[in-house]
Design a protein around this motif. Structure first.
Motif, mmCIF file in Angstrom:
data_model
loop_
_atom_site.group_PDB
_atom_site.id
_atom_site.type_symbol
_atom_site.label_atom_id
_atom_site.label_comp_id
_atom_site.label_asym_id
_atom_site.label_seq_id
_atom_site.Cartn_x
_atom_site.Cartn_y
_atom_site.Cartn_z
ATOM 1 N N TYR A 126 -4.093 -0.608 -6.459
ATOM 2 C CA TYR A 126 -4.908 -1.042 -5.415
ATOM 3 C C TYR A 126 -6.117 -1.906 -6.199
ATOM 4 C CZ TYR A 126 -2.533 2.314 -2.524
ATOM 5 O OH TYR A 126 -1.424 3.072 -2.188
ATOM 6 N N SER A 127 -6.086 -1.937 -7.295
ATOM 7 C CA SER A 127 -6.999 -2.956 -8.111
ATOM 8 C C SER A 127 -6.204 -3.599 -9.117
ATOM 9 C CB SER A 127 -8.117 -1.993 -9.049
ATOM 10 O OG SER A 127 -7.677 -1.266 -9.472
ATOM 11 N N SER A 128 -5.086 -3.887 -8.678
ATOM 12 C CA SER A 128 -4.035 -4.873 -9.470
ATOM 13 C C SER A 128 -4.248 -6.207 -8.988
ATOM 14 C CB SER A 128 -2.687 -4.603 -9.596
ATOM 15 O OG SER A 128 -2.242 -4.275 -8.042
ATOM 16 N N ALA A 148 0.944 -1.186 0.023
ATOM 17 C CA ALA A 148 -0.050 0.029 0.016
ATOM 18 C C ALA A 148 0.857 1.280 0.000
ATOM 19 C CB ALA A 148 -0.869 -0.080 1.090
ATOM 20 N N PHE A 191 -2.512 -7.311 -5.555
ATOM 21 C CA PHE A 191 -3.164 -6.943 -4.627
ATOM 22 C C PHE A 191 -4.455 -7.542 -4.382
ATOM 23 C CE2 PHE A 191 -2.557 -3.747 -1.489
ATOM 24 C CZ PHE A 191 -3.836 -3.142 -1.074
ATOM 25 N N ILE A 192 -5.339 -7.895 -5.161
ATOM 26 C CA ILE A 192 -6.569 -8.505 -4.920
ATOM 27 C C ILE A 192 -6.229 -9.855 -4.313
ATOM 28 C CG2 ILE A 192 -8.517 -9.493 -5.831
ATOM 29 C CD1 ILE A 192 -8.552 -7.039 -8.141
#
Lengths: 548, 177, 399
Positions: free
Chosen positions: A125-127, A83, A130-131
């Motif tokens: 944060y939507s890669s 993050a 990361f998910i």
């Protein structure tokens, strides 16, 4: 082949495999546990936190991996570090609108910026990875909670008051005194402090704050719901986040509503703080270079389309209501909300010109050209007429036929060919921003720029978020669980007077507070303070100076 | 807990997470590509033409194939391909229609452009001043030309200038059975 | 009427500063000599100062019409007040005086830093015009005050537990922390001198992220500057003339607040210079010099305080710093969570304290390990407050 269940030699109770302390009497029945992993055997009340089987399927292996606290903490750490990477450069949705991302990152941050873009960190944060990390966190939460929570529930649910003497000795707080005459009194005093009493012969269990043990499991459940909700955001129809650009006076269709709703911008208002208002802020405002905005507001009329059938067809708009959208005060309809986001005063709306003769005298009236849909001819009086022969909103060059070529349809660099006529002779001139060129020779008249006016457009954010209830509920449950786990303590006190007065106590947190509660009662009843094997100075009273 | 219950619980939880993750990732990946592609059904629309008439795609499409050409006066390749389109259109167009959808401009600019041409354009010019149709078709670069057959299916799409060969190809595709 | 209130309010917080400073004397005496009377005097003074600080808060609120948490100065002042609150609460339960000996100077250092920012009152811009401003910021600063106690206790623990001449990584890092405090002190003093006494002022004109023309007023020679910045001189109302100011030519994109970064770089250079001098003069490590102050501390108690503060403060942080912040963000900006730098670092702080609690409760991380973690947590809080607000310019960066 499973590990066998363990029968306690002292009380005969049959315990699940792997249990360290007998569920019934608390005697140590299995000292063959991983002492590195389980430092405090009372943490889960001596219950087996992981059942072991020899035939491990791939599912078992995965499950066991995710029940580990070390793994869970590592996942949290990796997520936190990842993050932080996303804050190094702005994420894609924070860069100015309309700019090409690769361009932006390379221009502003050089090679590092380019690398950032190539690695996909601008949408971190939507890669996908990361998910996946978040998914692993969810699995860890579920697995670790089930694996610890269920055995804990079993062992805490049907507690027996009768505990083996070794159990007493094992507790951090433990005391043995010879005179047992005050047992009843101690119990009564404890009950006055809210403890629930359970007894078995002359063995007693006093307990309060049982709920506290469930705090972590409740808060984990909340987090799982929250993660589920945030996952739903990717599902179609659950989430809308669009900008709606409306110029003053215009009515536009609201996206994602299948043409059902329209909004009109009646007026866009920006208020500034008056630096001479006579308020405490005057001095600050006068010293500042910039004006400080006090209010942004769009006065809208909201419409519903009675005729939403085909794309592009003329809508039949029925007025629903008027509203003033301000920051912190969005407009709500259906499952949507319209927020005041920003505004745009940079697009040109019109330019006003006047005609002058060779002496600089003004001829006739001024005329205003509407840049969006200009008129062809302008009657300025005194027998003169100006005709617009050609217009390019974003002038770039003249082509071989003499036509004005425009780069975009947006009026950012307007250019005009004006024809000035008095009915007999005509003159032509080319007008660009800050430059006027005669086309015909020896012009008597010239067209001069007077002023221009810009459009006022509001930028609203259209928002629909059906995941919000999940996320909000999840986080609220998390907060409740966290509060229960942190602010309440599960305290248990075992007392027996088999052989003198024996007392031991356990809490899941805050031994300091437990001692503070217990010791005055002991003192009052003529007993010593309870022995804390972890405390350095055993003679310290509770309200002691910590300094030696 | 019984071994069987435990196994079911573990397997179902792990599988659920994997499946949900998979679905999420899939949605995440496919969310960007929503533009109208070859094989999709053409979105019906209704627009006013420069002549003041209303045209509706589905009406035209009942009898003929349709070639949608999204264009603007500022777009050089659009300007260049128009005369070619007009010439070929004038050779005969019983089986197909060309609809030139102008993106966002006002009449002045369009008329200014038309008067600069050697010949008048014979096919209808639809005015998409709100960009509603442009957005519905997720048109991005201009010119974009889309061929729709008589069954209302998109059979061809090109996001750059048409050569005369391209134009013939589009006509053939939109009129073929 | 309002301006009178403001004057009184400013007076109160200034007076409180000095009372707290002086209170350190009886506090230190009470530790060394175990004198109950000194302790009583010290605590009374601290309570009085705290009440005055609350007075500052309330009066400023009334005078401006909004909670005094709307700019850097106000926020830092509130944070530093909450540190005193955190100490008073901890004292009530644990009666620790050593904690105060460290907590109070940290609080004073913080507010000294805060006063370097404009202490003027500002009217609220639209996005701040909400009750949530008060609710969110007050709750989060209270939680910070409590969480900070764990870092103070942790620092004391480390100072006492780590031998002064040990040649180990942990000793070096602790010494680095001491050096860091020196840097902060030097920064505050330098700024006060350069801005106040010397009046050094070099202006540079540049274009910011939004394309607006801005003028930055440098109070220290320019080591880093904005891209394509032009040195100028203020000659009139909005008039600037080109001038010739010192600058190295190192230019950074406008998304970084070069002026703040410049100050940070200077502070580090000067700070380490001062640190170097101190080392030479003292002929031992700074931590050795500070150690005696912690010698009377009970390690177990510090560990206990370190843990309890987190257990009490963390849920409050989750409530105020995450939950209330999200509610407000949803109402004002239409999205409750946007991963902007401030939100992301609040998230990182949240995750960090989660790790702290899990390591402590499930892996037995107590004593020194816990102390280190507590100190790191505080550094994260400060990073979020300072670095994110100042260096990374953005939507959230007004406080």
């Amino acid at each position: 082949m499973e590990l066998k269940e363990i029968k306690c030699g002292s009380c005969g109770h049959v315990n699940p495999p792997g249990t360290q302390l007998c569920q019934s009497c608390g005697k140590m029945i299995n000292s063959d546990y991983d002492k590195k992993k389980i430092k405090d055997v009372m943490r889960y009340d001596g219950s087996a936190i992981r059942s072991k089987t020899r035939s491990k399927s791939i599912f078992d292996k995965i499950w066991m991996f995710f029940t580990s606290i070390k793994v869970g903490v590592s996942i949290i750490l990796i997520i936190a570090v990842s993050a932080s990477i996303g804050t190094l450069f702005p994420q894609e949705y924070f860069i100015p609108v309309g700019v090409e991302p690769l361009q932006y990152y390379t221009d502003n941050y050089g090679t590092l910026g380019r690398l950032y873009y190539e690695l996909g960190f601008h949408n971190l944060y939507s890669s996908w990875w990361f998910i996946i990390l978040i998914g692993m966190l969810a699995l860890s939460l579920i697995a670790a909670s089930i694996d610890r929570g269920l055995p804990l529930l079993k062992s805490l649910r049907n507690q027996r008051a009768k505990k083996h003497p070794t159990f007493y000795k094992r507790q951090r707080l433990n005391l043995h005194q010879h005179n047992d005459g005050h047992t009843e009194s101690v119990i009564e005093d404890l009950k006055k402090k809210g403890y629930k009493h359970k007894s078995d012969d002359n063995h007693h269990l006093l307990e309060k704050g049982w709920l506290s043990r469930w705090g972590p499991y409740i808060n984990h459940t909340g987090l799982i719901i929250l993660l589920f909700g945030s996952m739903l955001r990717f599902f179609p129809g659950m989430y809308v986040d669009e900008l709606v650009y409306v110029t003053e006076g215009e009515t536009v269709q609201i996206p994602e509503t299948n043409g059902q709703y329209y909004v009109k911008n009646n007026d866009f208002i920006v208020d500034m703080y008056d630096e001479n208002a006579g308020s405490v802020f005057d001095e600050t405002l006068q010293n500042s270079n910039e004006m400080v905005t006090s209010n942004y507001q769009t006065d809208i009329t909201f419409y519903e389309n009675q005729n939403k059938d085909v794309v592009g067809s003329n809508p039949d708009l029925e007025e629903v209501e008027d509203y003033s959208i301000r920051v912190n005060h969005p407009y709500r309809f259906d499952q949507f909300e319209l927020y005041q986001s920003s505004y745009d005063n940079s697009q040109m709306k019109s330019m006003t010109f006047q005609l002058e003769d060779s002496n600089g005298e003004i001829i006739g009236d001024q005329f205003t050209v509407n840049l969006d849909n200009p008129d062809q001819s302008y009657d300025i009086g005194e027998g003169m007429e100006v005709n617009m022969r050609a217009y390019a909103p974003d002038f770039v060059e003249i082509d071989e036929n003499g036509a004005l070529i425009s780069e975009t349809p947006v009026a950012t660099n307007p250019a005009f060919v004006f024809e000035v006529t008095d009915g007999e002779s005509t003159e032509l001139s080319l007008l660009q921003v800050m430059l006027s060129t005669d086309i015909t020779q020896d012009n008597e008249y010239s067209v001069k720029f007077v002023e221009n006016e810009n459009h006022w457009a509001t930028v609203l954010t259209l928002k629909k978020d059906l995941t919000l209830p999940f996320i909000a509920t999840g986080f609220i449950i998390f907060l409740i669980g966290l509060a229960i786990g942190s602010y309440i303590n599960h305290r248990r006190i075992w007392i027996n007077d088999e052989d003198g007065f024996s007392i031991s106590a356990h809490t899941n947190k805050n031994y300091f507070g437990l001692k503070k509660e217990l010791n005055p009662i002991l003192e009052k009843n003529g007993y010593e303070h309870i022995f804390d094997r972890d405390a350095k100075d055993q003679n310290e009273s509770v309200n002691t100076d910590e300094e030696k | 807990m019984k071994k069987q219950t435990r196994n079911i619980l573990r397997i179902s939880i792990i599988l659920s997470i994997v499946i949900l993750l998979g679905v999420t990732l899939w949605f995440n990946l496919t969310s960007d590509s929503q533009a109208v592609q070859v094989g999709d059904e053409a979105v019906d629309f209704q627009l006013e033409t420069l002549d003041g008439e209303q045209i509706q795609l589905s009406e035209i499409n009942q009898e003929k194939g349709v070639i949608l050409n999204f264009w603007g006066t500022w777009c050089e390749p659009c300007r260049e391909e128009m005369p070619d389109m007009n010439e070929i259109y004038n050779e005969g167009n019983e089986d197909y229609e060309i609809v030139a959808v102008n993106v966002s401009e006002g009449n002045q600019q369009i008329n200014q452009f038309l008067s600069s041409l050697d010949e008048n354009l014979s096919f209808p010019i639809a005015l998409d001043s709100n960009r509603d149709v442009t957005k519905a078709y997720q048109v991005s670069p201009l010119p974009t030309t889309i061929a729709i057959d008589k069954n209302g299916i998109v059979v061809e799409k090109q996001e750059y200038q048409l050569t005369t060969d391209d134009i013939y190809s589009f006509i053939e595709q939109s009129t073929s059975e | 009427m309002e301006s009178t209130m403001l004057s009184i309010s400013n007076g109160l917080i200034t007076a409180a500063f000095f009372i707290l400073l002086v209170a350190l004397i009886p506090l230190a005496v009470s530790i060394k000599s175990k004198n109950k009377r000194s302790e009583y005097i010290a605590i009374t003074m601290i309570v009085v100062a705290f009440i005055m600080q609350i007075g500052y808060f309330i009066l400023r609120w009334i005078a401006t019409g909004h909670a005094p948490v709307s700019n850097m100065y106000e926020f830092i002042a509130t944070f530093s007040i909450m540190l005193i609150l955190g100490y008073l609460i901890t004292y009530h339960y644990y009666k620790s005086k050593v904690l105060g000996l460290f907590a109070i100077p940290i609080s004073l250092l913080l507010i000294a830093y805060g006063s370097l920012f404009s202490t003027d009152v500002n009217p609220l811009i639209p996005s701040l015009q909400s009750n949530w401003l008060a609710i969110h910021v007050i709750t989060v600063t209270i939680s910070y005050g409590i969480l900070s106690m764990s870092a103070v206790a942790g620092l004391i623990y480390l100072l006492k537990a780590i031998p002064e001449n040990e040649k180990s990584l942990r000793a070096r890092i602790l010494e680095l922390i001491m050096a860091g405090i020196v840097v902060v002190l030097v920064y505050i003093v330098t700024t006060l001198i350069m801005q106040g006494a010397v009046g050094y002022s070099d202006e540079f004109m540049y274009t910011d992220q939004r394309g607006e023309t801005m003028v930055a007023d440098y109070h220290l020679p320019s080591l880093v500057n904005y891209s394509e910045a032009i040195p100028v001189e203020h000659v009139g109302d909005e008039q600037y003339e080109q001038a010739d100011h010192f600058h190295t030519g190192i230019n950074l994109p406008p998304v970084i607040n070069s002026q703040s970064l410049n100050t940070v770089i200077w502070s580090i250079i000067l700070g380490f210079a001062v640190y170097g001098i101190l080392r030479l003069v003292l002929r031992r490590r700074l931590l050795a010099f500070v150690k005696p102050l912690a010698s009377r501390a009970d390690l177990n108690l510090m560990d206990e305080i370190g843990y309890r503060s987190v257990i009490i403060g963390f849920p409050l942080f989750a409530l105020g710093g995450i939950f209330f912040a999200a509610i407000w963000a949803q109402i004002a900006w239409s999205r409750f969570w946007g991963w902007d730098p401030k939100e992301t670092w609040a998230f990182i702080t949240f995750m960090f304290y989660t790790i702290f609690l899990h390591l402590r409760l499930n892996r037995g991380y107590e004593g020194e390990k816990s102390a280190w973690l507590a100190v790191i947590g505080f550094i994260l809080i400060l990073f979020n407050l300072i670095a994110i607000n100042l260096i990374v310019a953005g939507l959230h960066s007004y406080a």
